[in-house]
Enzyme design. Structure first.
Site, PDB file in Angstrom:
ATOM      1  N   GLU A  88       1.020  -1.255   0.011  1.00 61.51           N
ATOM      2  CA  GLU A  88      -0.050   0.148   0.008  1.00 61.51           C
ATOM      3  C   GLU A  88       0.877   1.344  -0.016  1.00 61.51           C
ATOM      4  O   GLU A  88       0.467   2.429  -0.597  1.00 61.51           O
ATOM      5  CB  GLU A  88      -0.934  -0.199   1.292  1.00 61.51           C
ATOM      6  CG  GLU A  88      -1.857   1.143   1.544  1.00 61.51           C
ATOM      7  CD  GLU A  88      -1.585   1.753   2.812  1.00 61.51           C
ATOM      8  OE1 GLU A  88      -0.987   2.944   2.861  1.00 61.51           O
ATOM      9  OE2 GLU A  88      -1.983   1.012   3.686  1.00 61.51           O
ATOM     10  N   GLU A 161      10.099   2.289   2.559  1.00 60.57           N
ATOM     11  CA  GLU A 161       8.807   2.159   2.978  1.00 60.57           C
ATOM     12  C   GLU A 161       8.565   1.016   3.783  1.00 60.57           C
ATOM     13  O   GLU A 161       8.007   1.043   4.804  1.00 60.57           O
ATOM     14  CB  GLU A 161       7.936   2.097   1.877  1.00 60.57           C
ATOM     15  CG  GLU A 161       7.868   3.693   1.079  1.00 60.57           C
ATOM     16  CD  GLU A 161       7.354   4.777   1.808  1.00 60.57           C
ATOM     17  OE1 GLU A 161       6.274   4.616   2.923  1.00 60.57           O
ATOM     18  OE2 GLU A 161       7.882   5.780   1.629  1.00 60.57           O
TER      19      GLU A 161
HETATM   20 ZN    ZN Z   1       0.993   2.580   7.092  1.00 60.93          ZN
END
Ligand code: ZN
Length: 991
Positions: A88, A161
């Site tokens: 995501e 990330e």
């Molecule tokens: Zn998150």
């Protein structure tokens, strides 16, 4: 008249939708399956399927201008590495058509959307946005579709990330290696929240197949880049996607864009089977784990526990509804049997977070739990006793709940499209018809008919079918003082194991990679982002929307303002009573608990449970609270006691009856035991609240050194209030002190408010016809008249400007039980009406997106960081959220002005664009004019501010940066765990 207009336009809308779309029609590659008008919500639902890929789309046709689009995927997590969550994040790091770094964050500044986000659920991932601008809608739909279906998913984004090993000092290849990564730190932070920890471990235990979709830090560091790529390939396919649109923009345009993207794909078969929970067929299951120790609670009250039953399938909408009704009756509200027996009796201090019904994938879970429990056997005994022997709830209580559901549905909302999305998507991915959730009237009618025949046996049948004699799942978390050490130790061992396996070459690669990452982070954005679509400043209207309030002095004595608007048959009444000249400053810290007491304790004649039943039966809710707000011209504090109530038009008189009871008849003396329950309850929840919004607490504390309104706010809502609640909790068992230090004070406040007879009060009435507003004014006048008294108030210390600021020259370190920190650095600005205020607000936005995001989040590893400008209090704030390195962040904040940062025109425009996302966010009709009523900012002041913001120039920015930020008197506050890096130069505060 307004109402008539609304009805006619809605009817036209519905007819249009019915006329234009017929079942079987083909529109842009999509086939229409159903067209279902839902008149009670003023919408028409159009259910479609993409012919080539079988991707499903739901469009909600409505006159609402706040349009929503969402693309969602079913994402069963294969393990607890958080792969769905990391995906995501990384899909938003650049895509084929938009190959720039972080297009998502960059679009935040090129759009007027009022909502843009992405979320990972337990078995789904969703990417929604909302906007009222049609060009914006098209731009964002493009960026979202490209991001999800054609992301670049570069390895460096995975490292950034997800997780990576990196030298602690990126310039020294011999320095220690540590784990880093946005999601890795985010989940470490999440786990610091005891409520989240309980919830995610409960879910992971009863549903091992769900695998903690957010990611367990222990497992995150086993995820490989290839795993991320293949997860995307497997799941982000049109055949596994659900798309949604809502609003008044043409559906055809939305479908066209989808079709363009989806035509490149072939149909695939995806295993959409909902995941199953643990098997209870063979007996009870009991799981107990260790968790956070809450230093605010006594050692014997560190356990949280819940009992769960599996109660049918959410696909059976009607049975699920009965179960939810049962849960509300049995658990919700003060007169409910579980509340009385578990919470009021003191067995637990509050319910556990999972208490109630949870419909997750394939089953409904019915959970009852408590926190702060000492005697676990007693807890279980009481739960079973209540379930076996509950008495009839009675038709009045049941009708009260049904009515509150109906009023909830009627209430005007500014984000209805998002609300519908949230309510349908989790079930929709598991094959539940989204229209079931929307056609609530059908269910209500069926329930009312059946209840008439069977009465409360409806619930007894359910209990004997699923609960009595059935196997249970018991889950508990016990606070352990060594818990944090165990977690730290695990991370240390895991890190060591990872490091030992490294070859010399690996280490070199890690060092080089770290250097490249730092270099990238340090480069000022030079890439060309012109490929991204954008709105222009000229798309923002210079003239803002005005909400006029009509002001009148009713019967020459009561100050009433009113607003005539489309409220869908509801009436809203609000009051604000200025306390500046009637409440002594010594009593301010008691005001929040006073306001809460009114909606918890009960009166001399009635229990609060009975009043609560009346509230549900006749109104859509009544609330009371206290807040302090700065004057927009002088920044001086105004302290208000506020009441609010809403009801169907023909029940508005009940709002005043209930206000009267709560404010005038609440009996603090008689209900002192309930007061103790309330105080314990507040205290139990403070710990989670701090870790959830630690940056707000840090900011609030820092501001209290500069402005009286902020120091009052701090005393009533901040760390100071939490310390005060802890103190009250310490004296609960000492009857003499409890009387003197709590009850007597609350009675004193009540007397003062009664004596004031609303002389210092203004009211706001909002409804949809003039005759109703007239009627409410008469009711209001009667209510106020009944309270007139001649007594005068005492002349104690009555000026709120005398309320002391927090004192001290050193920065402050507030110790909290958490793994990560939250920081704030604050400094004084100017009043709302001052031109420099607008420039400071734009500067805060520029610093956030163009400098601090990179410094604090990307380089520092904090989950969030930026600057805000509190326009009314006139305070400029820097903050960091879930920050592993708060002292570094503080240095960056303090040195901002010496960085020689320069901005260009495009950046300035983008900052303004971001600000207008919230300035122009849609307002629910029931809330029109509230800024004027509560903050004393009238239409002209708002318009003036709007023009000031639009007109800010680059020299203005330099001017305020120099004038207010350089050499400013600042205050640093960090909330976090104890840490040797904080030397004597810091003042230490414990809760
Ligand atoms: Zn998150």
């Amino acid at each position: 008249m307004l109402r008539f207009r609304r009805f006619s336009s809605t009817l036209r809308q519905t007819e249009n939708a019915l006329k234009n779309y017929k079942i079987g029609d083909l529109i842009s590659g999509y086939q229409v399956n159903r067209v279902v008008p839902i008149p009670e919500l003023q919408i028409t639902a159009i259910d479609l399927i993409h012919s080539k890929t079988a991707s499903k789309h739901l469009h909600i046709d409505t006159v609402d201008t706040n349009n929503v689009f969402c693309v969602g995927f079913k994402t069963n997590p294969p393990d607890s590495t958080g792969v769905a969550h990391i995906l995501e994040h990384t899909t938003l790091c650049g895509s084929k058509k938009y190959p720039v770094r972080d297009p998502f964050f960059k679009m935040l500044n090129r759009s007027l959307s009022n909502f843009m986000n992405a979320m990972t659920g337990h078995d789904y991932t969703m990417y929604p946005f909302a906007t009222t601008n049609s060009k914006d809608f098209k731009n964002l739909q493009d960026v979202y579709l490209d991001a999800t279906f054609s992301p670049l998913l570069k390895q460096e984004d995975f490292f950034q990330e997800g997780w990576r090993l990196e030298n602690k000092d990126a310039t020294d290849k011999d320095s220690d290696l540590i784990f880093k990564g946005v999601v890795y730190n985010e989940m470490k932070g999440q786990n610091s929240n005891a409520d989240y920890y309980f919830w995610s471990n409960f879910l992971g235990s009863i549903y091992p197949s769900l695998n903690n979709s957010g990611g367990d830090p222990k497992s995150i560091t086993t995820l490989k880049y290839e795993g991320l790529k293949s997860f995307h390939k497997r799941n982000y396919h049109p055949s596994n996607s659900l798309t949604y649109s809502y609003g008044n923009f043409p559906m055809e345009d939305t479908l066209n864009k989808l079709n363009e993207k989806f035509l490149q794909y072939d149909k695939e078969v995806h295993d959409l089977a909902p995941l199953e929970p643990t098997n209870l067929q063979n007996g009870n299951i009991n799981i107990s784990i260790d968790g956070q120790f809450d230093p605010m609670l006594p050692a014997e009250k560190q356990t949280k526990i819940s009992i769960s039953w599996i109660c049918g399938n959410p696909k059976d909408t009607y049975e699920t509804f009965i179960l939810r009704m049962f849960s509300k009756l049995l658990i919700g509200g003060h007169s409910s049997p579980m509340y009385q027996r578990l919470i009021e009796s003191g067995i637990g201090m509050d319910y556990s977070v999972n208490t109630g019904v949870e419909s997750i994938t394939s089953v409904n879970l019915f959970n009852i739990g408590v926190q702060g429990v000492e005697d676990i056997e007693k807890f279980k005994e009481v739960v079973f006793d209540v379930l076996k022997n509950f008495e009839d709830f009675g038709s009045k209580k049941i009708e009260g709940i049904l009515k509150s559901i109906e009023i909830g549905k009627k209430q005007p909302k500014s984000n209805f499209g998002m609300e519908i999305l949230y309510s349908i998507l989790p079930g929709w991915v598991n094959g539940i018809d989204p229209l079931n959730e929307l056609e609530i009237d059908k269910v209500l009618t069926r329930f009312r008919t059946e209840y008439e025949q069977k009465g409360d046996d409806i619930f007894r049948e359910l209990v004997s079918k699923y609960i009595i004699g059935k196997n249970t799942f018991t889950f508990s978390v016990k606070g352990n003082e060594k818990f944090q050490e165990v977690i730290d130790e695990e991370e240390k061992i895991r890190l060591n194991n990872a490091v030992i396996e490294l070859t010399e070459k690996d280490r070199k690669d890690i060092f080089e990679r770290g250097k490249i990452l730092v270099k990238k982070q340090e480069q000022k954005d030079q890439e060309n982002i012109e490929c991204l679509p954008t709105l222009k400043i000229s798309d923002i209207s210079r003239l803002g929307i005005k909400y006029d309030l009509t002001n009148s002095l009713y019967n020459e004595s009561v100050n009433i303002q009113d607003r005539l608007t489309n409220t869908n048959g509801l009436t809203y009444v609000r009051s604000k009573q200025l306390l500046n000249k009637i409440i002594p400053v010594e009593l301010y810290k008691y005001l929040p608990i006073f306001a809460s007491s009114l909606t918890h304790l009960g009166t001399t004649k009635e229990s609060y449970g009975d009043i609560e039943d009346e509230i549900k039966f006749y109104t859509g809710g009544v609330s009371m609270n206290v807040n302090v707000i700065s004057d927009p011209n002088t920044m001086e504090p105004n302290l208000y006691f506020k009441m609010k109530g809403l009801s169907l038009n023909n029940n508005s008189n009940h709002i005043f009856n209930i206000w009267n009871k709560l404010l005038y008849q609440t009996d603090f003396q008689k209900n002192s035991s309930k007061l103790k329950v309330l105080i314990r309850n507040i205290m139990t929840n403070n710990g989670s609240m701090i870790v959830e919004s630690g940056h707000s607490f840090a900011r609030g504390y820092a501001g209290a050194f500069f402005r009286t309104s902020r120091s009052i706010h701090e005393a009533m809502n901040g760390i100071e209030q939490i310390k005060f609640i802890n103190h009250l909790n310490d004296i609960l068992d000492n009857e003499k002190l409890f009387q003197e230090e709590i009850i007597d004070k609350l009675i004193e406040i009540q007397k003062i408010l009664i004596n004031d007879s609303f002389k210092n009060t203004e009211f706001l009435v909002t409804s949809d016809t003039s005759s109703q507003i007239g009627q409410v004014k008469t009711q209001l006048y009667e209510f106020v008249k009944g309270t007139f008294s001649n007594s005068s108030n005492s002349t104690l210390n009555l000026n709120p400007s005398n309320f002391p600021l927090l004192q001290g020259n050193k920065p402050v370190h507030i110790l909290i039980p958490a793994q990560v920190s939250y920081g704030a650095l604050s400094l004084p600005g100017v009043s709302y009406t001052n031109q420099d205020g607008a420039s400071l607000q734009v500067l805060s936005q520029l610093l956030t997106t163009k400098y601090l995001h990179k410094e604090i989040r990307e380089k520092g590893g904090a989950y969030g960081g930026g600057a805000t400008y509190d326009a009314l209090s006139g305070i400029f704030n820097f903050y960091s959220y879930r920050d592993p390195n708060p002292i570094r962040s503080m240095d960056i904040f303090a040195d901002v002005t010496s960085q020689g940062i320069t901005w260009d025109k495009r950046e300035l425009d983008e900052a303004k664009m971001s600000i207008f996302q919230s300035v122009d966010a849609p307002v629910a009709s029931s809330n029109e004019g509230l800024i004027q009523f509560y903050s004393n900012i009238d239409n002209d002041m708002r318009q003036h501010r709007r023009e000031q913001l639009l007109d800010v120039t680059l020299p203005d920015i330099d001017h305020v940066a120099e004038k207010y930020l350089a050499n400013a008197q600042t205050k640093k506050v960090v909330l976090g765990p104890s840490n040797d890096a904080f030397s004597n130069a810091w003042d230490e505060v414990s809760l």
